[in-house]
Motif scaffolding. Structure first.
Motif, PDB file in Angstrom:
ATOM      1  N   ARG A 136       5.286  12.390  60.778  1.00  0.00           N
ATOM      2  CA  ARG A 136       5.712  11.065  60.315  1.00  0.00           C
ATOM      3  C   ARG A 136       4.573  10.539  59.456  1.00  0.00           C
ATOM      4  N   ILE A 137       4.900  10.139  58.239  1.00  0.00           N
ATOM      5  CA  ILE A 137       3.879   9.568  57.362  1.00  0.00           C
ATOM      6  C   ILE A 137       4.298   8.154  56.970  1.00  0.00           C
ATOM      7  N   PRO A 138       3.320   7.309  56.626  1.00  0.00           N
ATOM      8  CA  PRO A 138       3.652   5.921  56.284  1.00  0.00           C
ATOM      9  C   PRO A 138       4.542   5.841  55.051  1.00  0.00           C
ATOM     10  N   ALA A 139       5.386   4.823  55.014  1.00  0.00           N
ATOM     11  CA  ALA A 139       6.243   4.586  53.855  1.00  0.00           C
ATOM     12  C   ALA A 139       5.381   4.209  52.657  1.00  0.00           C
ATOM     13  N   ARG A 140       5.881   4.514  51.469  1.00  0.00           N
ATOM     14  CA  ARG A 140       5.126   4.254  50.251  1.00  0.00           C
ATOM     15  C   ARG A 140       5.096   2.771  49.881  1.00  0.00           C
ATOM     16  N   ARG A 145      -4.872   5.273  38.033  1.00  0.00           N
ATOM     17  CA  ARG A 145      -3.537   5.045  38.611  1.00  0.00           C
ATOM     18  C   ARG A 145      -3.648   4.366  39.977  1.00  0.00           C
ATOM     19  N   ILE A 146      -4.608   4.795  40.772  1.00  0.00           N
ATOM     20  CA  ILE A 146      -4.817   4.203  42.095  1.00  0.00           C
ATOM     21  C   ILE A 146      -5.217   2.737  41.948  1.00  0.00           C
ATOM     22  N   GLU A 147      -6.170   2.477  41.062  1.00  0.00           N
ATOM     23  CA  GLU A 147      -6.634   1.106  40.857  1.00  0.00           C
ATOM     24  C   GLU A 147      -5.530   0.216  40.310  1.00  0.00           C
ATOM     25  N   LYS A 148      -4.729   0.735  39.393  1.00  0.00           N
ATOM     26  CA  LYS A 148      -3.631  -0.052  38.819  1.00  0.00           C
ATOM     27  C   LYS A 148      -2.592  -0.388  39.889  1.00  0.00           C
ATOM     28  N   ALA A 149      -2.207   0.606  40.685  1.00  0.00           N
ATOM     29  CA  ALA A 149      -1.228   0.364  41.745  1.00  0.00           C
ATOM     30  C   ALA A 149      -1.765  -0.646  42.758  1.00  0.00           C
ATOM     31  N   THR A 150      -3.050  -0.554  43.065  1.00  0.00           N
ATOM     32  CA  THR A 150      -3.670  -1.474  44.012  1.00  0.00           C
ATOM     33  C   THR A 150      -3.665  -2.891  43.458  1.00  0.00           C
ATOM     34  N   THR A 151      -4.034  -3.031  42.190  1.00  0.00           N
ATOM     35  CA  THR A 151      -4.083  -4.347  41.550  1.00  0.00           C
ATOM     36  C   THR A 151      -2.698  -4.970  41.453  1.00  0.00           C
ATOM     37  N   GLU A 152      -1.705  -4.169  41.061  1.00  0.00           N
ATOM     38  CA  GLU A 152      -0.349  -4.682  40.896  1.00  0.00           C
ATOM     39  C   GLU A 152       0.357  -4.882  42.228  1.00  0.00           C
ATOM     40  N   GLY A 153      -0.089  -4.165  43.263  1.00  0.00           N
ATOM     41  CA  GLY A 153       0.462  -4.347  44.592  1.00  0.00           C
ATOM     42  C   GLY A 153       1.910  -3.952  44.757  1.00  0.00           C
ATOM     43  N   SER A 178     -11.840   6.800  46.057  1.00  0.00           N
ATOM     44  CA  SER A 178     -11.039   5.718  45.496  1.00  0.00           C
ATOM     45  C   SER A 178      -9.796   5.455  46.355  1.00  0.00           C
ATOM     46  N   ILE A 179      -9.169   6.525  46.816  1.00  0.00           N
ATOM     47  CA  ILE A 179      -7.994   6.378  47.677  1.00  0.00           C
ATOM     48  C   ILE A 179      -8.378   5.665  48.971  1.00  0.00           C
ATOM     49  N   ARG A 180      -9.444   6.090  49.596  1.00  0.00           N
ATOM     50  CA  ARG A 180      -9.844   5.512  50.878  1.00  0.00           C
ATOM     51  C   ARG A 180     -10.421   4.105  50.737  1.00  0.00           C
ATOM     52  N   ALA A 181     -10.887   3.732  49.538  1.00  0.00           N
ATOM     53  CA  ALA A 181     -11.412   2.382  49.303  1.00  0.00           C
ATOM     54  C   ALA A 181     -10.300   1.365  49.091  1.00  0.00           C
ATOM     55  N   SER A 182      -9.109   1.835  48.771  1.00  0.00           N
ATOM     56  CA  SER A 182      -7.973   0.958  48.519  1.00  0.00           C
ATOM     57  C   SER A 182      -7.209   0.710  49.810  1.00  0.00           C
ATOM     58  N   GLU A 183      -7.102  -0.541  50.205  1.00  0.00           N
ATOM     59  CA  GLU A 183      -6.369  -0.846  51.436  1.00  0.00           C
ATOM     60  C   GLU A 183      -4.936  -0.321  51.361  1.00  0.00           C
ATOM     61  N   MET A 184      -4.321  -0.423  50.210  1.00  0.00           N
ATOM     62  CA  MET A 184      -2.947   0.034  50.040  1.00  0.00           C
ATOM     63  C   MET A 184      -2.813   1.547  50.228  1.00  0.00           C
ATOM     64  N   HIS A 185      -3.828   2.280  49.814  1.00  0.00           N
ATOM     65  CA  HIS A 185      -3.754   3.743  49.823  1.00  0.00           C
ATOM     66  C   HIS A 185      -4.533   4.391  50.965  1.00  0.00           C
ATOM     67  N   ARG A 186      -5.224   3.613  51.758  1.00  0.00           N
ATOM     68  CA  ARG A 186      -6.118   4.145  52.788  1.00  0.00           C
ATOM     69  C   ARG A 186      -5.429   5.136  53.728  1.00  0.00           C
ATOM     70  N   SER A 187      -4.170   4.895  54.068  1.00  0.00           N
ATOM     71  CA  SER A 187      -3.464   5.778  55.008  1.00  0.00           C
ATOM     72  C   SER A 187      -2.688   6.892  54.304  1.00  0.00           C
ATOM     73  N   LEU A 188      -2.813   6.990  53.003  1.00  0.00           N
ATOM     74  CA  LEU A 188      -2.125   8.017  52.222  1.00  0.00           C
ATOM     75  C   LEU A 188      -2.674   9.405  52.583  1.00  0.00           C
TER      76      LEU A 188
END
Length: 138
Positions: free
Chosen positions: A132-136, A41-49, A74-84
């Motif tokens: 305060r957390i980052p927007a999705r 799921r993480i990889e798919k979301a990252t790929t689809e952006g 995997s979460i920390r390797a994804s730029e999109m998810h790094r701050s999750l």
């Protein structure tokens, strides 16, 4: 709407987490019972952006097909998810495991106890009312 992703293979714990967190307004809870599925799921979301998979992750460490540590990597390797924000919620309080979780980028480490419902109430309050957390959205 805030989304919490629970990655937990124990159906009883997952059901409690979903029930407790779902009672709060504006919270959607999704449960995945497999580490490999979470990584996909993480990889798919990252790929689809499109958008991050959640606003907060509650992550068990002992999972089928891929460990919680692998999911966290995997979460920390994804730029999109790094701050999750990722909270480890597990049965083990070994100093080595706690150290590894924080080293890999966990934001918090909590033990599963018989007070799980109370703990989750505090998690909600801290992460969704006080912090305060980052927007999705990317």
């Amino acid at each position: 709407m805030r989304k919490v992703l629970v990655v937990e293979d124990n159906e009883a714990f997952a059901a409690v987490m979903k029930k407790v967190l779902s009672k709060y307004d504006g919270i959607e809870v999704e449960v995945l019972g497999d580490g490999g599925e979470a990584i996909e799921r993480i990889e798919k979301a990252t790929t689809e952006g499109k958008a991050r998979i959640a606003d907060l992750v509650l992550l068990d460490l002992d999972l089928p097909s891929a460990s919680g540590f692998e999911v966290l990597e995997s979460i920390r390797a994804s730029e999109m998810h790094r701050s999750l924000p990722v909270i480890i919620l597990t049965n083990s309080d070994s100093a080595r495991i706690v150290e590894q979780a924080y080293y890999l980028g966990a934001n918090n480490f909590l033990l599963k106890t018989d007070q799980l419902a109370d703990t989750l109430g505090h998690v909600y309050e801290y992460w969704f009312e006080l912090s305060r957390i980052p927007a999705r959205r990317p």
